[in-house]
Design a protein around this motif. Structure first.
Motif, short mmCIF file in Angstrom:
data_model
loop_
_atom_site.label_atom_id
_atom_site.label_comp_id
_atom_site.label_asym_id
_atom_site.label_seq_id
_atom_site.Cartn_x
_atom_site.Cartn_y
_atom_site.Cartn_z
N GLY A 83 -4.89 -0.48 -9.94
CA GLY A 83 -3.76 0.45 -9.09
C GLY A 83 -2.90 0.64 -8.42
N PRO A 84 -2.72 0.78 -7.34
CA PRO A 84 -1.54 0.03 -5.34
C PRO A 84 -2.57 -0.52 -4.71
CG PRO A 84 -2.19 3.17 -6.06
CD PRO A 84 -2.49 2.00 -7.11
N TYR A 85 -1.21 -1.67 -4.23
CA TYR A 85 -1.98 -2.20 -3.10
C TYR A 85 -0.70 -2.60 -2.13
CZ TYR A 85 -6.70 -2.84 -5.13
OH TYR A 85 -7.89 -2.76 -5.81
N ARG A 86 -0.98 -2.82 -1.07
CA ARG A 86 0.02 -2.90 -0.07
C ARG A 86 -0.89 -4.39 0.43
NH1 ARG A 86 3.52 -0.14 1.22
NH2 ARG A 86 4.74 -1.11 3.16
N ASN A 87 1.12 -5.23 0.62
CA ASN A 87 0.32 -6.28 1.47
C ASN A 87 -0.03 -6.39 2.71
OD1 ASN A 87 3.55 -5.76 1.66
ND2 ASN A 87 2.84 -7.41 3.08
N ARG A 88 -1.02 -6.96 3.35
CA ARG A 88 -1.01 -7.23 4.35
C ARG A 88 0.10 -7.67 4.83
NH1 ARG A 88 -6.75 -6.83 5.83
NH2 ARG A 88 -8.10 -7.14 4.29
N PRO A 89 0.66 -7.00 6.26
CA PRO A 89 1.59 -7.84 7.42
C PRO A 89 1.26 -9.48 7.17
CG PRO A 89 1.21 -6.25 8.05
CD PRO A 89 0.16 -6.48 6.98
N ALA A 90 1.82 -10.58 7.04
CA ALA A 90 2.19 -11.59 7.24
C ALA A 90 3.11 -12.32 7.04
CB ALA A 90 1.42 -12.48 6.04
#
Length: 144
Positions: A83-90
């Motif tokens: 499904g849809p995922y967001r990257n953790r800000p890094a």
């Protein structure tokens, strides 16, 4: 073509710090295989994340790196389900190249290629990527 080896963008004055901000579509590999990204082959193992970015590009992230770097984009999605995922800000280091180049994703890893204007990325020492200029402009912003 410039063949980049033993690159450390931490000491390169032309490199800058950037943050990626993107929601991606993720599937998990049912078996071992290879996905051809725009920059070159990406071999994967069963369970690795097969990602389609917001601009249509596809690439592979090993399962252990995926679990550390991505979170479900919807509260109802269980981590590890497709499904849809967001990257953790890094923060990552990036340098725009002015000539065609190649770099291995990791020691003895797949070799990626970029053209003039594309970006070489350093996620950690010995961990590299290549991002095409148009995609870079859409999903990365300066961290400084």
């Amino acid at each position: 073509m410039i063949e980049l080896k033993d690159v450390d963008l931490r000491t390169d004055p032309a490199a800058q710090r950037y943050i990626k901000d993107e929601t991606v579509a993720v599937e998990f590999a049912a078996g071992d295989g290879e996905l051809m990204s725009l920059e070159g082959p990406n071999r994967y193992l069963r369970g690795d994340a097969l990602i389609t970015g917001s601009t249509g590009e596809r690439w592979v992230v090993s399962r252990d790196r995926f679990d550390a770097k991505y979170v479900p984009a919807e509260p109802s999605l269980a981590h590890g389900a497709p499904g849809p995922y967001r990257n953790r800000p890094a923060i990552v280091l990036a340098k725009q190249m002015d000539a065609p180049f190649s770099i291995a994703r990791s020691a003895a890893g797949d070799v990626l290629r970029g053209t003039a204007g594309d970006w070489v990325m350093q996620y950690a020492p010995g961990d590299y990527g290549v991002v095409q200029a148009l995609r870079f402009a859409k999903v990365y912003r300066r961290a400084d």
